[in-house]
Design an enzyme around this catalytic site. Structure first.
Site, short mmCIF file in Angstrom:
data_model
loop_
_atom_site.label_atom_id
_atom_site.label_comp_id
_atom_site.label_asym_id
_atom_site.label_seq_id
_atom_site.Cartn_x
_atom_site.Cartn_y
_atom_site.Cartn_z
N ASP A 104 -21.64 16.34 -1.48
CA ASP A 104 -21.56 17.14 -0.27
C ASP A 104 -22.25 16.40 0.88
OD1 ASP A 104 -20.49 19.80 0.32
OD2 ASP A 104 -21.37 20.37 -1.59
N ASP B 197 -19.18 19.56 4.29
CA ASP B 197 -19.48 20.98 4.43
C ASP B 197 -19.30 21.45 5.87
OD1 ASP B 197 -20.78 23.49 3.33
OD2 ASP B 197 -22.20 23.00 4.92
N GLU C 132 -14.25 20.97 4.52
CA GLU C 132 -14.20 22.42 4.33
C GLU C 132 -13.88 23.06 5.67
OE1 GLU C 132 -17.17 26.12 3.10
OE2 GLU C 132 -17.92 24.39 4.22
N HIS D 49 -18.34 27.36 -4.94
CA HIS D 49 -19.66 27.99 -5.08
C HIS D 49 -19.86 29.15 -4.11
CE1 HIS D 49 -19.86 25.05 -1.90
NE2 HIS D 49 -20.89 25.69 -1.40
N ASP D 50 -18.90 29.43 -3.24
CA ASP D 50 -19.02 30.50 -2.25
C ASP D 50 -18.12 31.70 -2.51
OD1 ASP D 50 -20.97 29.28 -0.69
OD2 ASP D 50 -19.52 28.24 0.57
#
Length: 565
Positions: free
Chosen positions: A98, A203, A258, A333-334
């Site tokens: 990331d 990110d 993202e 992960h969100d």
């Protein structure tokens, strides 16, 4: 279209804090990932995306970076990182990290300097504003809301001014209008690529530009959240183009941005078409919420809008058909766990395999989120104190404000979409703490770990894990490899409310992929096709009579076919 190594990869996302604890302090770490690389190799993946392990105070579990050039003590050391990268490469597994571009921690040396005085050389590394006057009081420069609730501005007494933070108070936004910020980020990227990593998942990449500082109009909320104020604005593309020119294009690396659920197809193409000179691919979240989640309080009440889900996948597949490449993923992960979001608790094995097939047979680079391959589910939250994630706590408060007399309902609604769901410890075995650690983990283990775990999956050849392994092997090693990776995609039956069917084809072969999202038995007409071969299925036997297949609940099947003239 030039073929790239990342087009032929199968990715696996690792949330290091929850993956495996090698030193029994209750927190997953880099050596834990190192120890489990052989497991990932056996599954078949050849690319891992590791969420942030940089030095951080952990306000947002590592996305608040204090030092980009060091490893957080919970996760290990730089030597551990190098050892992990080296072993992964020995096993034929690429590694991407990331890269957080939008913000740092408020404990980062840049921000400590920036807030120390208005004329500090680092002041302009962040977005500062003196605020405005209202009824003799100083208030925020705008009424913009934050993703984590409240204002996106934080007052700082030291210089009597506000800094922007579209996430948490401890994550001040970087000022990308400042070219010194560009140079700092270029050096960070170069250093990690020189350490041997193979690319970045970037990110919050769509948030690097800001609209003029004018209030959001027409909302009754005190701090309305309007994505248009800081998402997918024009300057983002200039910044990414510079990063590509100065760094990414000089390495054989992959970059995946993202861009969330608010990026249009046109924006996605600007970010990641083959000739955009920005990114290799972009993750979008359009497909993550194709159900009635916001109207219910229990996963058992969820109903997938199959028509909407198909249309979302189809629009991205069609748009990037000849001009770009897509990552494929059900969650990260969100988002809530796949089995709780789109699976069926009455048919966990059949629905889990069906969902895997539906995604992995599409065109693009698939990503599996840790635990997805064994069917992990959402955590059964019973109290708000069980939330670890700051956005989940804000969501609970938001729902409680709407209905102050029903705290149970507020908890259930916040729990359905909580980012804590995918972050519970990986369930390795039925031993204490699911084999994740020998000590109390940093976060509660899902109590269903005694049934849902890696060991139980590996003991049973019919388990979900082996279905994922089979799908990966088809993409890597079968005679259908080129077709699955590079072939055309065509959606069939777009208005069918129960079935997701599509074709993959090239000049030599055609695959028909049939996926049922229903508990009911459903008929599907095969009269247009000659069936040449069954490639993969989630049931051992299937029923075809009079050119009709009689699908069992959540049946999923891939045929090689020849279309009749």
């Amino acid at each position: 279209m030039g073929k790239k190594w990342w087009m032929e990869s199968i990715g696996y996302q690792i949330y290091p804090k929850s993956f495996y604890d090698s030193n029994d302090d209750g927190i997953g770490d880099l050596n834990g990932i190192y120890e489990k690389l052989d497991y990932l190799k056996d599954l078949g993946i050849n690319l891992i995306w590791i969420c942030p392990f940089y030095d951080s105070p952990m306000d947002d579990n590592g996305y608040d970076v204090r030092n980009f050039f060091d490893v957080s003590k919970e996760f290990g050391t730089m030597d551990d990182a190098k050892k992990l990268i080296d072993k992964a490469h020995q096993l034929g597994i690429k590694v991407i990290l990331d890269f957080v571009l939008n913000h740092t921690s408020d404990e980062h040396p840049w921000f400590i300097e920036s807030r120390s005085s208005v004329d500090n050389p680092y002041r302009d590394y962040y977005i500062w504003h003196e605020g405005r006057q209202q009824d003799g009081q100083k208030i925020e420069p705008t009424n913009w809301g934050s993703f984590f609730g409240g204002s996106c501005w934080k007052y700082d007494e030291l210089t009597d001014s506000y800094y922007m933070k579209i996430f948490s108070d401890k994550m001040p936004d970087l000022n990308w209008k400042n070219e010194k910020v560009h140079e700092e980020m270029i050096q960070i990227a170069k250093k990690w690529l020189d350490q041997g990593i193979d690319g970045f998942r970037i990110d919050a990449v769509s948030h690097l530009d800001r609209a003029p500082y004018e209030d959001v109009k027409g909302s009754t909320d005190r701090y309305p959240l309007d994505w248009n104020k800081f998402s997918n604005l024009p300057k983002v593309h200039d910044y990414l183009n510079k990063l590509n020119q100065e760094v990414f294009s000089k390495y054989d690396c992959v970059t995946i941005g993202e861009v969330g659920g608010e990026a249009s197809i046109d924006e996605g193409i600007k970010y990641a078409s083959f000739d955009s000179n920005e990114l290799s691919m972009v993750f979008n979240f359009d497909h993550n919420w194709c159900n009635n989640l916001h109207e219910v309080t229990s996963t058992k009440q969820l109903k997938t809008n199959v028509v909407l889900l198909k249309s979302v996948f189809n629009k991205w597949q069609k748009a990037f058909k000849d001009i770009g490449w897509l990552p494929l993923n059900w969650l990260n992960h969100d988002q809530p766990r796949l089995m709780s979001q789109y699976g069926d608790h009455l048919y966990p094995l059949a629905s889990g395999k069906m969902l895997a097939t539906a995604l992995h047979m599409m065109r693009g680079t698939p990503f599996i989120y840790q635990g997805e391959e064994i069917g992990m589910t959402n955590f059964p939250f019973e109290d708000v104190s069980q939330f670890n994630d700051i956005s989940s706590i804000h969501a609970y408060r938001y729902h409680l404000e709407k209905e102050p007399d029903d705290p149970v309902k507020a908890l259930k609604k916040a729990a359905l979409s909580s980012r804590d769901n995918p972050r519970t410890p990986m369930q390795w075995s039925n031993e204490s703490y699911a084999g994740f650690s020998k000590e109390q983990p940093w976060m509660m283990v899902n109590p269903n770990y005694k049934k849902i775990n890696v060991v139980n999956n590996l003991k049973n050849q019919d388990a979900l894990w082996y279905h994922y392994q089979r799908l990966i092997d088809l993409r890597k090693n079968s005679t259908y490899k080129d077709l699955i990776i590079y072939g055309e995609y065509e959606l069939l039956d777009p208005d069918d409310k129960n079935l997701y069917t599509y074709k993959r084809f090239n000049h030599q072969q055609t695959l028909l992929i049939i996926n049922s999202f229903s508990r009911k038995k459903i008929k599907y007409d095969l009269s247009k096709y000659d069936i040449l071969n069954k490639i993969v299925s989630n049931y051992q036997k299937h029923t075809i009579k009079n050119q009709t297949i009689y699908l069992k609940p959540y049946e999923s099947i891939v045929f090689e076919v020849k279309e009749k003239l």
